[in-house]
Design a protein around this motif. Structure first.
Motif, mmCIF file in Angstrom:
data_model
loop_
_atom_site.group_PDB
_atom_site.id
_atom_site.type_symbol
_atom_site.label_atom_id
_atom_site.label_comp_id
_atom_site.label_asym_id
_atom_site.label_seq_id
_atom_site.Cartn_x
_atom_site.Cartn_y
_atom_site.Cartn_z
ATOM 1 N N LYS A 128 43.113 105.623 -14.569
ATOM 2 C CA LYS A 128 43.997 105.359 -13.428
ATOM 3 C C LYS A 128 43.586 104.039 -12.785
ATOM 4 C CE LYS A 128 44.741 110.212 -12.615
ATOM 5 N NZ LYS A 128 44.628 111.319 -11.719
ATOM 6 N N THR A 129 44.545 103.415 -12.218
ATOM 7 C CA THR A 129 44.255 102.154 -11.537
ATOM 8 C C THR A 129 43.544 102.442 -10.220
ATOM 9 O OG1 THR A 129 46.364 102.169 -10.383
ATOM 10 C CG2 THR A 129 46.306 101.088 -12.550
ATOM 11 N N GLU A 130 43.015 101.416 -9.641
ATOM 12 C CA GLU A 130 42.298 101.579 -8.363
ATOM 13 C C GLU A 130 43.237 102.063 -7.269
ATOM 14 O OE1 GLU A 130 39.762 98.433 -7.030
ATOM 15 O OE2 GLU A 130 39.178 97.950 -9.082
ATOM 16 N N ALA A 131 44.464 101.586 -7.286
ATOM 17 C CA ALA A 131 45.440 101.989 -6.266
ATOM 18 C C ALA A 131 45.746 103.480 -6.381
ATOM 19 C CB ALA A 131 46.714 101.174 -6.397
ATOM 20 N N GLU A 132 45.900 103.990 -7.602
ATOM 21 C CA GLU A 132 46.148 105.414 -7.790
ATOM 22 C C GLU A 132 44.955 106.237 -7.323
ATOM 23 O OE1 GLU A 132 49.091 105.331 -11.698
ATOM 24 O OE2 GLU A 132 46.927 105.460 -11.973
ATOM 25 N N LEU A 133 43.763 105.785 -7.663
ATOM 26 C CA LEU A 133 42.559 106.495 -7.214
ATOM 27 C C LEU A 133 42.464 106.516 -5.688
ATOM 28 C CD1 LEU A 133 39.958 105.168 -9.805
ATOM 29 C CD2 LEU A 133 40.935 107.456 -9.698
ATOM 30 N N LYS A 134 42.788 105.374 -5.041
ATOM 31 C CA LYS A 134 42.732 105.292 -3.577
ATOM 32 C C LYS A 134 43.772 106.208 -2.948
ATOM 33 C CE LYS A 134 42.647 101.918 0.227
ATOM 34 N NZ LYS A 134 43.270 102.735 1.199
ATOM 35 N N ALA A 135 44.947 106.282 -3.542
ATOM 36 C CA ALA A 135 46.006 107.145 -3.014
ATOM 37 C C ALA A 135 45.595 108.614 -3.106
ATOM 38 C CB ALA A 135 47.302 106.903 -3.765
ATOM 39 N N GLU A 136 44.995 109.017 -4.214
ATOM 40 C CA GLU A 136 44.542 110.406 -4.358
ATOM 41 C C GLU A 136 43.443 110.721 -3.340
ATOM 42 O OE1 GLU A 136 43.272 111.150 -8.353
ATOM 43 O OE2 GLU A 136 45.290 110.988 -9.175
ATOM 44 N N ARG A 137 42.547 109.801 -3.162
ATOM 45 C CA ARG A 137 41.454 109.994 -2.205
ATOM 46 C C ARG A 137 41.997 110.129 -0.778
ATOM 47 N NH1 ARG A 137 38.357 105.907 -3.782
ATOM 48 N NH2 ARG A 137 39.242 104.479 -2.242
ATOM 49 N N ASP A 138 42.937 109.289 -0.445
ATOM 50 C CA ASP A 138 43.560 109.342 0.901
ATOM 51 C C ASP A 138 44.304 110.662 1.097
ATOM 52 O OD1 ASP A 138 42.503 106.899 1.439
ATOM 53 O OD2 ASP A 138 44.371 105.773 1.098
ATOM 54 N N ALA A 139 44.944 111.152 0.030
ATOM 55 C CA ALA A 139 45.674 112.417 0.134
ATOM 56 C C ALA A 139 44.702 113.562 0.368
ATOM 57 C CB ALA A 139 46.494 112.659 -1.128
ATOM 58 N N ARG A 140 43.576 113.568 -0.307
ATOM 59 C CA ARG A 140 42.574 114.612 -0.097
ATOM 60 C C ARG A 140 42.019 114.551 1.335
ATOM 61 N NH1 ARG A 140 40.650 112.920 -5.256
ATOM 62 N NH2 ARG A 140 38.881 111.923 -4.225
ATOM 63 N N TYR A 141 41.801 113.330 1.820
ATOM 64 C CA TYR A 141 41.283 113.147 3.178
ATOM 65 C C TYR A 141 42.274 113.667 4.220
ATOM 66 C CZ TYR A 141 39.471 110.744 7.289
ATOM 67 O OH TYR A 141 38.992 110.474 8.537
ATOM 68 N N ALA A 142 43.507 113.354 3.987
ATOM 69 C CA ALA A 142 44.558 113.803 4.913
ATOM 70 C C ALA A 142 44.685 115.324 4.882
ATOM 71 C CB ALA A 142 45.882 113.151 4.563
ATOM 72 N N ALA A 143 44.567 115.933 3.701
ATOM 73 C CA ALA A 143 44.666 117.406 3.597
ATOM 74 C C ALA A 143 43.490 118.057 4.298
ATOM 75 C CB ALA A 143 44.689 117.825 2.120
ATOM 76 N N ARG A 144 42.334 117.479 4.204
ATOM 77 C CA ARG A 144 41.147 118.027 4.883
ATOM 78 C C ARG A 144 41.321 117.942 6.395
ATOM 79 N NH1 ARG A 144 37.509 115.583 1.783
ATOM 80 N NH2 ARG A 144 37.227 113.827 3.172
ATOM 81 N N LYS A 145 41.796 116.829 6.861
ATOM 82 C CA LYS A 145 42.004 116.664 8.308
ATOM 83 C C LYS A 145 43.060 117.658 8.808
ATOM 84 C CE LYS A 145 39.269 113.387 9.546
ATOM 85 N NZ LYS A 145 38.260 113.607 10.534
ATOM 86 N N ALA A 146 44.085 117.884 7.981
ATOM 87 C CA ALA A 146 45.154 118.804 8.371
ATOM 88 C C ALA A 146 44.618 120.229 8.451
ATOM 89 C CB ALA A 146 46.314 118.721 7.409
ATOM 90 N N ARG A 147 43.715 120.608 7.600
ATOM 91 C CA ARG A 147 43.160 121.953 7.619
ATOM 92 C C ARG A 147 42.304 122.182 8.862
ATOM 93 N NH1 ARG A 147 42.056 121.265 1.894
ATOM 94 N NH2 ARG A 147 39.939 120.676 2.487
ATOM 95 N N LYS A 148 41.598 121.146 9.307
ATOM 96 C CA LYS A 148 40.712 121.285 10.465
ATOM 97 C C LYS A 148 41.503 121.453 11.735
ATOM 98 C CE LYS A 148 36.665 118.935 8.688
ATOM 99 N NZ LYS A 148 35.742 117.845 8.852
ATOM 100 N N ARG A 149 42.675 120.944 11.862
ATOM 101 C CA ARG A 149 43.443 121.008 13.098
ATOM 102 C C ARG A 149 44.042 122.297 13.301
ATOM 103 N NH1 ARG A 149 46.697 115.426 12.852
ATOM 104 N NH2 ARG A 149 44.896 114.179 12.715
#
Length: 149
Positions: A128-149
């Motif tokens: 995967k390209t760096e952009a795809e990897l960054k997008a997946e990482r950001d999605a995981r981060y956002a899902a984690r933040k959403a679970r905490k709220r």
């Protein structure tokens, strides 16, 4: 036992009257234990005897070779033609086997290249390209933040 020894050694006996061995064996005298009157003494052949025997054997072999009829030229030509045919068949068989081995080697090389190409394509799909990897990482981060709220 004396009868057996007499029959075995009958070729070495000299100056024997008919029935003498049987009479001597009945009296208990063995031809093997005799004083030399019946048994011929063995004398090994000396050098001259051996040379004469070798010369006679050589002459006999040469005479046998001389008496051998000559080979018919037609038979010789037939044998040579048969040998040439066998040689040609063997050469053809060797060539066919070499061609089969060469074809097998080419097929193996083609399979190896095809496998390498498919492995390269598969690795390209999984990378995967760096952009795809960054997008997946950001999605995981956002899902984690959403679970905490």
């Amino acid at each position: 036992m004396a009868g057996i020894a007499a029959s075995i050694m009958s070729h070495c006996i000299r100056r024997v009257r008919p029935g003498l061995l049987e009479a001597r064996s009945e009296r208990g005298i063995s031809p093997l234990e005799d004083n030399g009157w019946i048994m011929a003494r063995f004398t090994p052949p000396d050098f001259n005897d051996r040379v004469a025997a070798a010369k006679a054997a050589k002459e006999k072999a040469l005479e046998k070779l001389r008496n051998k009829p000559p080979i018919d030229p037609a038979i010789v030509a037939e044998r040579q033609a048969a040998q040439a045919a066998r040689d040609a068949a063997a050469a053809e068989k060797r060539a066919a086997r070499a061609a089969a081995m060469e074809a097998a080697a080419a097929e193996k090389e083609a399979r190896k290249l095809a496998k390498a190409a498919s492995a390269a394509a598969a690795s390209k799909r999984t990378q995967k390209t760096e952009a795809e990897l960054k997008a997946e990482r950001d999605a995981r981060y956002a899902a984690r933040k959403a679970r905490k709220r």
